[in-house]
Design a protein around this motif. Structure first.
Motif, short mmCIF file in Angstrom:
data_model
loop_
_atom_site.label_atom_id
_atom_site.label_comp_id
_atom_site.label_asym_id
_atom_site.label_seq_id
_atom_site.Cartn_x
_atom_site.Cartn_y
_atom_site.Cartn_z
N ARG A 45 40.46 49.02 42.71
CA ARG A 45 40.82 49.51 41.37
C ARG A 45 39.54 49.69 40.57
O ARG A 45 39.09 48.79 39.87
N SER A 46 38.96 50.87 40.72
CA SER A 46 37.70 51.12 40.03
C SER A 46 37.87 51.46 38.56
O SER A 46 36.88 51.61 37.85
N SER A 47 39.15 51.55 38.10
CA SER A 47 39.37 51.88 36.69
C SER A 47 39.26 50.66 35.78
O SER A 47 39.04 50.78 34.57
N THR A 48 39.37 49.47 36.35
CA THR A 48 39.26 48.26 35.54
C THR A 48 37.79 47.96 35.25
O THR A 48 36.89 48.53 35.88
N ASP A 49 37.60 47.06 34.30
CA ASP A 49 36.22 46.71 33.95
C ASP A 49 35.47 46.10 35.13
O ASP A 49 34.34 46.48 35.45
N GLY A 51 36.31 46.45 38.26
CA GLY A 51 36.20 47.49 39.29
C GLY A 51 35.02 48.40 39.02
O GLY A 51 34.29 48.78 39.95
N GLN A 52 34.85 48.77 37.75
CA GLN A 52 33.68 49.59 37.40
C GLN A 52 32.38 48.84 37.65
O GLN A 52 31.38 49.43 38.11
#
Length: 233
Positions: A45-49, A51-52
């Motif tokens: 989940r790269s959309s979470t903080d 994940g980023q």
């Protein structure tokens, strides 16, 4: 009380799932520290903080690995260049030693000449000019090699290999008086070669042979041919 317990469990599980990428980052960092440079997080989940942050961590590792690879390649290129330079200098010294030694021997012979054999003096003078020209050509070749960093082009021409060999054998006989230099084999051998380069190779071989042959020894140069090949032994 039951609601508080359920809420605590839910919060614990949620926080564990939320912090899982951070734990993964910690584990990957430890593996990289141990030497496994190819490890990456690849967050789901790269959309979470987090994940980023994990994706940015992967990007940083890729950049560091590329920089390390470039540094290794540059170091390897520098080592190859240094080795090539040493080889070039060694080859240059070896190639120049032959004509320079010939010039020295001829000059010493001319200095000792009493004039009793004028035809021999003329031949030595001609040989001195030839050796000087050979040394000059070698210097020019080395400068060209240093400039273009490639093999020198050959200039093949219809030649008589036996004549080339005879010329180098005669040179060796004049310069080496304590060793017998004998030429045997066929009287002619038509070849398509660069005569100057072949002469250079033969000159180096005969010089090395004379250097390692004891006084009173013999050097035999044989020219042979087949239907398709010519050989100098």
């Amino acid at each position: 009380l039951a609601g508080i317990v359920v809420a605590g469990i839910v919060v614990y599980v949620s926080i564990g799932q939320a912090l899982r990428p951070l734990q993964g980052m910690t584990a990957v960092a430890q593996q990289i520290t141990a030497g496994d440079r190819g490890r990456r997080l690849h967050p789901d989940r790269s959309s979470t903080d987090l994940g980023q942050s994990a994706a940015a961590f992967d990007g940083m590792l890729d950049a560091l690995e590329e920089a390390e690879t470039r540094e290794r390649d540059a170091a390897a290129s520098a080592r190859r260049a240094e080795a090539d330079t040493r080889t070039f200098l060694s080859d240059a010294a070896h190639e120049l030693r032959t004509p320079v030694a010939g010039i020295q021997n001829i000059a010493e012979t001319l200095a000792r000449d009493d004039g009793a054999h004028p035809e021999r003096r003329a031949r030595f003078t001609e040989l001195l000019v030839s050796e000087s020209a050979q040394a000059a050509r070698l210097v020019a070749d080395m400068l060209e090699l240093a400039r273009i960093d490639s093999n020198l082009p050959l200039q093949p021409a219809a030649s008589d290999l036996t004549a080339i060999v005879n010329n180098e054998v005669e040179r060796a006989r004049l310069l080496v008086t304590d060793v017998v230099v004998e030429r045997v084999g066929v009287e002619t051998a038509a070849v398509d070669v660069d005569p100057d380069r072949i002469g250079q190779v033969l000159r180096n071989l005969l010089t090395n042979a004379a250097r390692h042959t004891p006084n009173g020894g013999r050097i035999v140069v044989d020219v042979s041919t087949t239907a398709t090949h010519a050989a100098v032994t």
